[in-house]
Design an enzyme around this catalytic site. Sequence first.
Site, short mmCIF file in Angstrom:
data_model
loop_
_atom_site.label_atom_id
_atom_site.label_comp_id
_atom_site.label_asym_id
_atom_site.label_seq_id
_atom_site.Cartn_x
_atom_site.Cartn_y
_atom_site.Cartn_z
N ASP A 118 0.72 -1.25 -0.12
CA ASP A 118 -0.09 0.16 0.26
C ASP A 118 1.06 1.19 -0.03
O ASP A 118 1.98 1.31 -0.82
CB ASP A 118 -0.97 -0.22 1.18
CG ASP A 118 -2.03 0.97 1.30
OD1 ASP A 118 -3.03 1.10 0.43
OD2 ASP A 118 -1.87 1.90 2.27
N TYR A 130 -2.10 11.02 2.35
CA TYR A 130 -3.04 11.57 0.92
C TYR A 130 -2.99 12.92 0.93
O TYR A 130 -3.05 13.44 -0.19
CB TYR A 130 -4.37 10.90 1.41
CG TYR A 130 -4.51 9.41 1.61
CD1 TYR A 130 -4.79 8.61 0.54
CD2 TYR A 130 -4.25 8.78 2.95
CE1 TYR A 130 -4.92 7.33 0.47
CE2 TYR A 130 -4.40 7.42 3.10
CZ TYR A 130 -4.72 6.60 1.75
OH TYR A 130 -4.90 5.18 1.82
N HIS A 145 -6.92 -5.96 -0.73
CA HIS A 145 -5.93 -5.09 -0.87
C HIS A 145 -4.77 -5.41 -0.03
O HIS A 145 -3.54 -5.41 -0.10
CB HIS A 145 -6.42 -3.68 -0.55
CG HIS A 145 -5.46 -2.60 -0.52
ND1 HIS A 145 -4.90 -2.29 -1.73
CD2 HIS A 145 -5.18 -1.82 0.46
CE1 HIS A 145 -4.14 -1.27 -1.37
NE2 HIS A 145 -4.09 -1.04 -0.22
#
Length: 319
Positions: free
Chosen positions: A105, A233, A298
């Site tokens: 990730d 982010y 994921h």
Amino acid sequence: MEGIEHKIISANGLNIHIAEKGQGTLVLLIHGFPELWYSWRHQILYLADHGYRAVAPDLRGYGDTTGAPVNDHTKFTIYHLVGDLIGLLNAITSEGEKVFVVGQDWGAFVAWHLCMFRLDRVKALVNFSVPFFPWSPMGDLIQMVRAVYGEDHYMVRFQEPGDIEAELARIDVKTVVKKFLTFREPGPYYFPKGKGFHYSPNDAPVTLPPEDDVEYFTSKFEKSGFTGGVNYYRVIPLNWELTAVWSGVKVTVPSKFIIGDLDMVYHMPGIKDYIHNGGFQYDVPLLEEVVVLEDAAHFINQEKPDEINKNIIEFLKKF
């Protein structure tokens, strides 16, 4: 857990918490969001049993690593993150020692850039879930995601400081952890404003990770909050500005990439084509293998630890 040692290492202005076990060539394990060193619990034990020194830090803003200015997302650029890892390696290895790197990730994103910035410190790389994204003159990833998925996409929702934190605060931390780590939809991840998690009801069964593991993650995020991880982010647009100098630069480290067939990243527009039809290989010319695991989402290193462990060892043994 079975002889795993925990240490605090002072590096790059932080007190970096690491978990480690084993002797031999160092394997640096870099976690993603919303995760911790604990995400690598299966790999640490397996690597140590197979003759490697496994080291998994809590990244900047996470877990028991302290010292990061969490309320200033500009202190979470890719240069800060790679700098933390270089500082850590300088502190726990001999001068110039090369290591193996494994990322998942956001950890994969950091690992690609660690390899690009500091080729001199990496023997080989195994990354999961997030392929290398070269710098694009079309704009940053947030602009692209907003254009394709709109304002409710989780990456877009994460941009305004304090906004998503306030919304998550209305949900207990354990539920937040469960919702993120058990997400298995191949489509985009939406978080509509004021409506909480778009997918799966509150009583959805916990399939990944087991309840005891959810408790560990929960205990740490109850103390730290989620801002540190969300900052990764928020800094995406700034990263795009700062990394323009690396436009066109390839990752020239021997690499292996693994992704689940249910991973939401794998189903983003253009990603399958990029991975399988030459673009990925062009940007990472020493990419030796791409593995797509069936019925895997994921958080693949936690969901399919046995397959992941075997894939890692098979690759590392080549070097």
